[in-house]
Scaffold this motif. Structure first.
Motif: not given
Length: 372
Positions: A226-251
């Motif tokens: 495996v040379r590369a593995w990239s991903g994208t998540n699209l979500l809303g609700g409370g999780d989406g708003a919370t994870l818009a914070d880069p620090a929370a997304a990093a966790a």
């Protein structure tokens, strides 16, 4: 074995959120025979005779800062397509009873209480709940919003660790279904083990990482690089708003990346992006793009799409974990339970591949079955 009449408390941190509401409503619907227990591994034949507390013996409560009552929250989830039509009305009494057991959490904005004061108050709520309902035990399950990782020099404990410390103070097993710090501080983990409390975590594995834990071992077993593995998540609700914070997304992303690094033996190129799309509500779309190399350097691509409802995926896992950890506590197990890694992105040790994790979970079932 567990006395089938002994009642077990399930205390949610984040008790008025989507996951907790879906778990309470779903548990009531399943035990009333309104819907099958789809997604609940503990309701399969492999767990017969293990002494898990039955669904009818679970009593729900929790902490939250939100004020929306559970019956109203269930109506909102019905409108969003998370709960089937008719379920909220059919289990209104159970939702109302659980809502009566929800207490104000903390810390509040400008809360004057110290960490010690907060822990004492939260623990007192747990003890009162257990005593009031004559419960055999109470399992605390953190399903609150994801927190940023606190800095090493932080003077205060993050909220998730306050709830974890309160669980230990009250003698309650603990499950962290979030990537927040929770019990993962040296002092708290040691205190839980010293108190004879089992605990499990962290960050429930519901979708994209579940698929990664299946696919990554496949590439290793077939000797494909495996040379590369990239991903994208699209979500809303409370999780989406919370994870818009880069620090929370990093966790959040740390657990997703751990599966790949530990399974593949290296960290491939690429990263996971999380985008807040409020219109999606509780529904999530996750894309993965995997670049791998085969025989004679032939370069190939695998792409996957996962579309699911986060709360409907998470709720049966939360119920499984509460029952398993309650039974582990009754059986005298303490400390981290790596056998429950099947449920987590960032588990407390053990293998990272789903097949090996499931084998470890079945071994735990045998151990519980043999325990007196």
């Amino acid at each position: 074995m567990t006395d089938t009449h002994a009642r077990t408390g399930v205390w949610f941190a984040g008790a008025r959120g989507s996951v907790a509401t879906t778990a309470v409503a779903g548990c009531a619907a399943v035990r009333a025979g309104l819907h099958p227990a789809a997604g609940m591994v503990t309701e399969t034949a492999a767990f017969a005779g293990t002494g898990l507390p039955p669904l009818a013996a679970l009593v729900f409560g929790g902490h939250d800062l939100a004020s929306c009552p559970l019956p109203k929250r269930a109506e909102q989830l019905t409108g969003a397509g998370v709960l089937p039509h008719g379920v909220a009305a059919a289990v209104h009494a159970e939702l109302a009873a659980a809502d009566e057991e929800i207490r104000l959490g903390g810390p509040l904005p400008d809360d004057p209480r110290s960490d010690a004061d907060l822990i004492a108050d939260l623990a007192a709520d747990l003890v009162s709940f257990r005593d009031r309902h004559a419960l055999a035990r109470v399992v605390v399950v953190n399903v609150s919003s994801t927190e940023p990782t606190p800095p090493p020099d932080a003077e205060r404990l993050p909220p998730s660790s306050l709830y974890a410390a309160a669980a230990v103070r009250a003698g309650c097993p603990y499950v962290d279904f979030t990537p927040s710090t929770g019990l993962r501080t040296p002092d708290l983990a040691a205190a839980a083990t010293a108190a004879g409390l089992p605990h499990a975590g962290r960050d429930g594995k519901t979708g994209q990482t579940l698929l990664r834990s299946v696919l990554a071992p496949m590439f290793v077993q077939r000797a494909l690089d495996v040379r590369a593995w990239s991903g994208t998540n699209l979500l809303g609700g409370g999780d989406g708003a919370t994870l818009a914070d880069p620090a929370a997304a990093a966790a959040k992303n740390a657990g997703k990346e751990r599966v790949l690094a530990e399974t593949l033996g290296h960290r491939p190129e690429g990263r996971v992006h999380i985008d807040d799309v409020p219109a999606l509500g509780d529904w999530k779309t996750a894309w993965d793009h995997i670049a791998f190399e085969g025989f004679l350097g032939s370069r190939m691509i695998l792409q996957t799409i996962w579309q699911g409802c986060d709360s409907a995926l998470a709720a049966p896992l939360v119920l499984d974990l509460a029952r398993l950890v309650a039974r582990a506590h009754e059986a005298g197990l303490s400390g981290p339970l790596p056998e429950l890694g099947f449920y987590f992105k960032d588990p407390d040790g053990g293998p990272t591949g789903l097949a090996e994790q499931f084998a470890a979970l079945l071994a735990l079932a045998d151990r519980l079955r043999e325990a007196k």
